[in-house]
Scaffold this active site. Structure first.
Site, PDB file in Angstrom:
ATOM      1  CG  HIS A 123      23.822  -0.444  12.654  1.00 32.22           C
ATOM      2  ND1 HIS A 123      24.534  -1.014  11.629  1.00 32.22           N
ATOM      3  CD2 HIS A 123      24.309  -1.020  13.800  1.00 32.22           C
ATOM      4  CE1 HIS A 123      25.384  -1.906  12.123  1.00 32.22           C
ATOM      5  NE2 HIS A 123      25.273  -1.914  13.443  1.00 32.22           N
ATOM      6  CD  GLU A 124      24.416   0.857  17.244  1.00 27.46           C
ATOM      7  OE1 GLU A 124      24.331  -0.107  18.012  1.00 27.46           O
ATOM      8  OE2 GLU A 124      25.345   0.976  16.418  1.00 27.46           O
ATOM      9  N   GLY A 182      28.425   3.427  17.666  1.00 22.05           N
ATOM     10  CA  GLY A 182      27.230   2.949  18.360  1.00 22.05           C
ATOM     11  C   GLY A 182      27.472   1.567  18.930  1.00 22.05           C
ATOM     12  CD  GLN A 225      26.678  -4.286  18.820  1.00 28.98           C
ATOM     13  OE1 GLN A 225      26.333  -3.136  19.045  1.00 28.98           O
ATOM     14  NE2 GLN A 225      27.568  -4.591  17.892  1.00 28.98           N
ATOM     15  CB  CYS A 273      28.137  -4.343  12.719  1.00 29.28           C
ATOM     16  SG  CYS A 273      27.354  -4.854  14.258  1.00 29.28           S
ATOM     17  CG  LEU A 274      31.897  -1.986  17.151  1.00 28.74           C
ATOM     18  CD1 LEU A 274      31.750  -1.304  18.508  1.00 28.74           C
ATOM     19  CD2 LEU A 274      33.318  -1.824  16.620  1.00 28.74           C
ATOM     20  CG  HIS A 308      22.731  -4.372  17.223  1.00 28.31           C
ATOM     21  ND1 HIS A 308      23.367  -5.526  16.828  1.00 28.31           N
ATOM     22  CD2 HIS A 308      23.475  -3.364  16.720  1.00 28.31           C
ATOM     23  CE1 HIS A 308      24.443  -5.225  16.113  1.00 28.31           C
ATOM     24  NE2 HIS A 308      24.527  -3.916  16.026  1.00 28.31           N
TER      25      HIS A 308
HETATM   26 NI    NI Z   1      26.148  -3.058  14.988  1.00 33.49          NI
END
Ligand code: NI
Length: 190
Positions: free
Chosen positions: A144-145, A47, A52, A102-103, A148
């Site tokens: 989670h997404e 995701g 991000q 998480c990226l 953000h």
């Molecule tokens: Ni994330």
């Protein structure tokens, strides 16, 4: 395809509440989504949220690989999907813990409680309404997404920050535990 730099925790855009998308069918969004897909693919995530990559809009891309499902009938696999202006409604008070990475926090993971079951609605790039009920890993990825989009990263959802650790260290510990288990089996044979 051009990839975009992924912002890391500490960047102010990751703490902002993102703006709603006015027109989900705006052709400019297709370019953004194409670049986000290439970026996520290169980074190996499931995701990615627009903030991000430095775009403070309520848009995420995500997928739910079959190999990550919990076995719950409502935990369904999902091909790569765009969610615009997503809204989540938790169904029931039940939560469950699961590992998340998480990226924007590269190399780390932690145990995060999430609503086990949710309903969500969003728009696709074609402007069509998407409505689903989801559980388990599917519900976790969506939560989670969407966090953000409200300026939240998963550590702010953790109840035990002691589980926050580096993937490499967890993998090293798991290998060591497997070696011990294998050694015990050999000892049993002796
Ligand atoms: Ni994330």
């Amino acid at each position: 395809m051009t990839t975009l730099p992924i912002l890391r925790a500490g960047h102010p855009i990751l703490r902002q509440v993102a703006q709603p998308v006015e027109d989900p069918t705006d052709p400019d969004l297709e370019h953004l989504v194409d670049a986000m897909m290439a970026t996520m693919d290169e980074a190996g995530g499931v995701g990615l949220a627009a903030p991000q990559v430095g775009v403070s809009l309520r848009l995420v891309i995500l997928m739910v690989p079959a190999g990550r499902l919990t076995g719950d009938p409502e935990d369904t696999a999902l091909p790569l999907t765009v969610l615009i202006n997503p809204v989540i409604t938790p169904l029931g008070a039940e939560t469950e813990e699961g590992w998340e990475g998480c990226l924007s926090l590269p190399g780390l993971r932690g145990l995060v409680p999430r609503a086990r079951r949710i309903h969500y609605r969003a728009y696709g790039l074609d402007g069509a309404l998407i409505e689903r009920t989801a559980s388990g890993f599917h519900a976790r990825v969506v939560q989670h997404e969407c966090d953000h989009l409200d300026g939240r990263l998963y550590p702010s959802r953790m109840t035990d920050l002691g589980t926050l650790g580096f993937v490499e260290e967890y993998a090293r510990a798991a290998r060591a535990a497997a070696d011990v288990a294998a050694g015990e089996e050999v000892a049993d044979v002796d």
